[in-house]
Design a protein around this motif. Structure first.
Motif, PDB file in Angstrom:
ATOM      1  N   ARG A  13      -8.304  -3.345  -3.774  1.00  0.00           N
ATOM      2  CA  ARG A  13      -7.978  -1.934  -3.619  1.00  0.00           C
ATOM      3  C   ARG A  13      -7.160  -1.715  -2.348  1.00  0.00           C
ATOM      4  O   ARG A  13      -7.463  -2.274  -1.286  1.00  0.00           O
ATOM      5  CB  ARG A  13      -9.260  -1.106  -3.546  1.00  0.00           C
ATOM      6  CG  ARG A  13     -10.208  -1.331  -4.725  1.00  0.00           C
ATOM      7  CD  ARG A  13      -9.789  -0.535  -5.927  1.00  0.00           C
ATOM      8  NE  ARG A  13     -10.715  -0.696  -7.029  1.00  0.00           N
ATOM      9  CZ  ARG A  13     -11.840   0.000  -7.180  1.00  0.00           C
ATOM     10  NH1 ARG A  13     -12.164   0.913  -6.283  1.00  0.00           N
ATOM     11  NH2 ARG A  13     -12.636  -0.205  -8.223  1.00  0.00           N
ATOM     12  N   LEU A  14      -6.134  -0.865  -2.457  1.00  0.00           N
ATOM     13  CA  LEU A  14      -5.240  -0.592  -1.329  1.00  0.00           C
ATOM     14  C   LEU A  14      -5.293   0.881  -0.959  1.00  0.00           C
ATOM     15  O   LEU A  14      -5.424   1.748  -1.823  1.00  0.00           O
ATOM     16  CB  LEU A  14      -3.796  -0.964  -1.686  1.00  0.00           C
ATOM     17  CG  LEU A  14      -3.543  -2.324  -2.338  1.00  0.00           C
ATOM     18  CD1 LEU A  14      -2.066  -2.484  -2.637  1.00  0.00           C
ATOM     19  CD2 LEU A  14      -4.045  -3.447  -1.442  1.00  0.00           C
ATOM     20  N   SER A  15      -5.159   1.151   0.332  1.00  0.00           N
ATOM     21  CA  SER A  15      -5.025   2.536   0.795  1.00  0.00           C
ATOM     22  C   SER A  15      -4.138   2.552   2.024  1.00  0.00           C
ATOM     23  O   SER A  15      -4.103   1.599   2.807  1.00  0.00           O
ATOM     24  CB  SER A  15      -6.392   3.153   1.109  1.00  0.00           C
ATOM     25  OG  SER A  15      -7.008   2.484   2.197  1.00  0.00           O
ATOM     26  N   ARG A  16      -3.406   3.647   2.172  1.00  0.00           N
ATOM     27  CA  ARG A  16      -2.528   3.841   3.343  1.00  0.00           C
ATOM     28  C   ARG A  16      -2.628   5.304   3.737  1.00  0.00           C
ATOM     29  O   ARG A  16      -2.175   6.181   3.000  1.00  0.00           O
ATOM     30  CB  ARG A  16      -1.087   3.470   3.001  1.00  0.00           C
ATOM     31  CG  ARG A  16      -0.123   3.480   4.189  1.00  0.00           C
ATOM     32  CD  ARG A  16       1.291   3.155   3.723  1.00  0.00           C
ATOM     33  NE  ARG A  16       2.193   2.852   4.809  1.00  0.00           N
ATOM     34  CZ  ARG A  16       2.892   3.754   5.505  1.00  0.00           C
ATOM     35  NH1 ARG A  16       2.763   5.056   5.198  1.00  0.00           N
ATOM     36  NH2 ARG A  16       3.704   3.383   6.464  1.00  0.00           N
ATOM     37  N   GLU A  51      -9.303  -3.787   0.376  1.00  0.00           N
ATOM     38  CA  GLU A  51     -10.709  -4.063   0.089  1.00  0.00           C
ATOM     39  C   GLU A  51     -10.795  -5.034  -1.084  1.00  0.00           C
ATOM     40  O   GLU A  51     -10.185  -4.814  -2.134  1.00  0.00           O
ATOM     41  CB  GLU A  51     -11.435  -2.768  -0.248  1.00  0.00           C
ATOM     42  CG  GLU A  51     -12.930  -2.941  -0.454  1.00  0.00           C
ATOM     43  CD  GLU A  51     -13.636  -1.629  -0.760  1.00  0.00           C
ATOM     44  OE1 GLU A  51     -14.870  -1.613  -0.780  1.00  0.00           O
ATOM     45  OE2 GLU A  51     -12.922  -0.634  -1.003  1.00  0.00           O
ATOM     46  N   ASN A  52     -11.561  -6.114  -0.897  1.00  0.00           N
ATOM     47  CA  ASN A  52     -11.691  -7.150  -1.910  1.00  0.00           C
ATOM     48  C   ASN A  52     -12.987  -6.959  -2.698  1.00  0.00           C
ATOM     49  O   ASN A  52     -14.074  -7.242  -2.197  1.00  0.00           O
ATOM     50  CB  ASN A  52     -11.663  -8.541  -1.270  1.00  0.00           C
ATOM     51  CG  ASN A  52     -11.654  -9.659  -2.299  1.00  0.00           C
ATOM     52  OD1 ASN A  52     -11.743  -9.428  -3.497  1.00  0.00           O
ATOM     53  ND2 ASN A  52     -11.544 -10.893  -1.827  1.00  0.00           N
ATOM     54  N   PRO A  78       0.803  -1.231   0.000  1.00  0.00           N
ATOM     55  CA  PRO A  78       0.000   0.000   0.000  1.00  0.00           C
ATOM     56  C   PRO A  78       0.834   1.278   0.000  1.00  0.00           C
ATOM     57  O   PRO A  78       0.358   2.320  -0.454  1.00  0.00           O
ATOM     58  CB  PRO A  78      -0.831  -0.123   1.282  1.00  0.00           C
ATOM     59  CG  PRO A  78      -0.851  -1.593   1.583  1.00  0.00           C
ATOM     60  CD  PRO A  78       0.470  -2.101   1.130  1.00  0.00           C
ATOM     61  N   MET A  79       2.065   1.217   0.513  1.00  0.00           N
ATOM     62  CA  MET A  79       2.899   2.411   0.525  1.00  0.00           C
ATOM     63  C   MET A  79       3.216   2.880  -0.894  1.00  0.00           C
ATOM     64  O   MET A  79       3.432   4.090  -1.126  1.00  0.00           O
ATOM     65  CB  MET A  79       4.189   2.122   1.299  1.00  0.00           C
ATOM     66  CG  MET A  79       5.173   3.283   1.346  1.00  0.00           C
ATOM     67  SD  MET A  79       6.604   2.922   2.382  1.00  0.00           S
ATOM     68  CE  MET A  79       5.862   3.068   4.007  1.00  0.00           C
ATOM     69  N   THR A 136     -13.198  -6.166   3.902  1.00  0.00           N
ATOM     70  CA  THR A 136     -12.073  -5.244   4.017  1.00  0.00           C
ATOM     71  C   THR A 136     -11.258  -5.596   5.252  1.00  0.00           C
ATOM     72  O   THR A 136     -11.833  -5.851   6.322  1.00  0.00           O
ATOM     73  CB  THR A 136     -12.552  -3.793   4.098  1.00  0.00           C
ATOM     74  OG1 THR A 136     -13.291  -3.471   2.920  1.00  0.00           O
ATOM     75  CG2 THR A 136     -11.382  -2.823   4.232  1.00  0.00           C
ATOM     76  N   GLN A 137      -9.968  -5.609   5.111  1.00  0.00           N
ATOM     77  CA  GLN A 137      -9.059  -5.843   6.239  1.00  0.00           C
ATOM     78  C   GLN A 137      -8.318  -4.545   6.555  1.00  0.00           C
ATOM     79  O   GLN A 137      -7.763  -3.915   5.646  1.00  0.00           O
ATOM     80  CB  GLN A 137      -8.057  -6.942   5.910  1.00  0.00           C
ATOM     81  CG  GLN A 137      -6.985  -7.158   6.971  1.00  0.00           C
ATOM     82  CD  GLN A 137      -7.539  -7.784   8.245  1.00  0.00           C
ATOM     83  OE1 GLN A 137      -8.256  -8.775   8.187  1.00  0.00           O
ATOM     84  NE2 GLN A 137      -7.220  -7.199   9.381  1.00  0.00           N
TER      85      GLN A 137
END
Length: 539
Positions: free
Chosen positions: A434-437, A465-466, A374-375, A521-522
């Motif tokens: 989907r990735l977020s940081r 998020e899947n 995510p970075m 979502t994790q």
């Protein structure tokens, strides 16, 4: 090959009967990634006595210092070499060569005719535009204003009719010229192909190197001379097509090779062996030199900034002066390198296009995981983790093509994967992961990043998020700072705790592994704090 006549060479010989002129061809080649070992086998027949076997058809660039000769059927004496020998050539040209040259000339003439036709069409367009300019000047002339109304009307109609006709002519000519230009593409490609075919048939005309081998026999004999030498202007490059079946994890690696040579002669019907050995690279271990530290006064210390790059380190190590069902090849591993012996004869034209050969395929079982960083990224990538359980080395290449379930996903470089090595291969992005940081507020009034004169804290929220409609095994990577000073204290905590720390022996790199069902979502929370003494600055 054609037998060679050697009148120029034989003038210097005391007895013509003592010289036996031979012709040779490349019979076998071992290609390395850079360089090759070339073998020429030459049968000969000689009467009793002492003779010189003359071989005058080695390429001019043959490194004569690397030439090695062996003789079967006679006793071998001295070996003499000479460069820049120009033997007479048989000027007779083959029917294939004449036909290829005629085809090139025909296509060149057709290209010239087509371009002349295009030039004629464009001249029509230019003439029509000249008429337009003339008609425009007539309409703007002072004399038109003085004409009677009927004559002015007639002039106006004439100008309009002629202008329309001229514009239509210019437009139609331009369209025909553009269509003719597009049609030239196929003719140009056919001409290039014909030129390549001609190049492959033209016999070499360069000066050659000469080799004379003294032999002797008590009786008339028949034997064989084997000439071996190494060259630099040849080599091969590995190719890989990697096919991954996502459902089963089956990984098939189809291997190939691009073969090239620029030796100055064409190789025809040679027995070809490809080797992963690298004789052009380092072939001996490095040398360690004594480390002799010394004590000096502070003013004698040279600023490190004035030392250039590796000089700052080398000064401690050494004195500066001391540094389809394709035909596939069979593989053989001897513990040091792999060789692939191609089963059929191969033709390789000097300086021409690469020849592609197939080396067969390898099968492996891969573990599939979605790797998320995510970075750096906004989506996860499908990774295949596998172990090379074969005895063969996958060599580094810039031409590895990746396929997922038969769908092409991209081409990129591939590093060396030795036998027994583990490797991670990427087969493209998974857009639905989907990735977020983000930095999060820690409490009311504070930002996620808090920095004082001797303290800094950071609170990070990582989310995956899947949205793919199926469950995925996830591997999420992130990092925390690492201290190498006693005065810099670093603490961190993560919820949930990472599955692995110091991933791949890289300090501070963390990994979380978990299965993420579809639609879920994790979230991972990562808190970091750094403290240092007053008066110090964090860099």
């Amino acid at each position: 090959m054609r037998a060679l006549c050697l009148p120029l060479l034989l003038v210097a010989s005391p007895a013509l009967a003592d010289d036996i002129a031979l012709s040779s061809r490349v019979s076998a080649v071992t290609l390395y990634l850079q360089g090759a070992t070339v073998i020429r086998e030459v049968p000969f027949a000689a009467p009793a006595g002492t003779h010189d076997l003359i071989l005058a058809d080695l390429p001019r660039g043959t490194p004569l210092g690397s030439v090695r000769v062996s003789i079967d059927g006679a006793r071998m004496g001295g070996v003499t070499t000479r460069r820049d020998y120009v033997p007479p050539r048989d000027m007779a040209e083959s029917a294939e060569l004449l036909a290829a040259r005629a085809e090139v000339e025909r296509l060149e003439e057709a290209m010239r005719t087509a371009r002349a036709r295009i030039d004629d069409i464009r001249l029509e367009a230019e003439a029509a535009r000249a008429r337009l300019a003339f008609l425009d000047r007539i309409g703007q002339g002072d004399g038109a204003a003085a004409l009677e109304i009927d004559r002015l009307r007639a002039l106006s109609q004439m100008i309009g009719t002629e202008t329309l006709a001229a514009r239509q002519t210019a437009l139609e000519a331009t369209r025909r010229a553009d269509a003719a230009e597009r049609a030239l593409t196929d003719q140009q490609e056919a001409l290039e192909a014909a030129r390549k075919a001609l190049k492959a048939l033209v016999p070499e005309e360069e000066a050659r190197a000469m080799l004379a081998v003294a032999v002797s026999a008590d009786t008339a004999t028949e034997g064989r001379m084997v000439v071996t030498y190494t060259i630099a202007d040849a080599g091969w490059q590995p190719l890989y097509d990697l096919h991954l079946a996502r459902a089963s994890g089956a990984l098939r690696i189809e291997r190939g090779a691009l073969v090239r040579q620029s030796t100055g002669e064409n190789w025809q019907d040679v027995a070809l062996t490809l080797s992963t050995a690298r004789p052009s690279e380092q072939t001996q271990p490095g040398q360690i030199w004594p480390w002799v530290p010394r004590i000096v006064d502070p003013e004698e210390i040279r600023p490190l900034a004035r030392q250039k790059g590796a000089d700052a380190l080398m000064s401690m190590a050494a004195p500066a002066a001391e540094m389809e069902r394709a035909v596939v090849a069979d593989a053989d591993f001897d513990g040091l390198s792999v060789t692939y012996s191609y089963p059929g004869p191969v033709d390789v034209t000097t300086g021409a296009d690469h020849v592609r050969l197939m080396l067969g395929s390898l099968e492996a079982q891969a573990e599939i995981v979605a790797q998320a960083v995510p970075m750096l990224d906004q989506t996860a990538y499908l990774m295949a983790e596998f172990t090379n359980e074969t005895d063969e080395i996958l060599l580094p290449t810039s031409q590895a093509r990746f396929y997922l379930d038969g769908r092409y996903v991209g081409q990129r470089g591939l590093g060396l994967i030795a036998a027994g090595d583990e490797a991670d291969l990427s087969f493209g992005p998974i857009d639905g992961l989907r990735l977020s940081r983000t930095l999060r507020d820690r409490n009311e009034g504070d930002r996620g990043l808090i920095r004082k004169s001797n303290e800094m804290t950071e609170a990070v929220a990582i989310e995956v998020e899947n949205l793919t409609g199926m469950a995925w095994p996830l591997r999420v990577l992130d990092r925390v700072p690492v201290s190498e000073q006693n005065d810099l204290e670093i603490t961190w905590s993560a919820t949930p705790k990472p599955t692995e720390e110091n991933v791949d022996d890289m300090r501070g790199i963390l990994a979380w592994e978990f299965d993420l069902p579809a639609g879920e979502t994790q979230t991972i929370r990562l808190d970091t704090a750094m403290e240092w003494p007053e008066g110090k600055v964090l860099r």
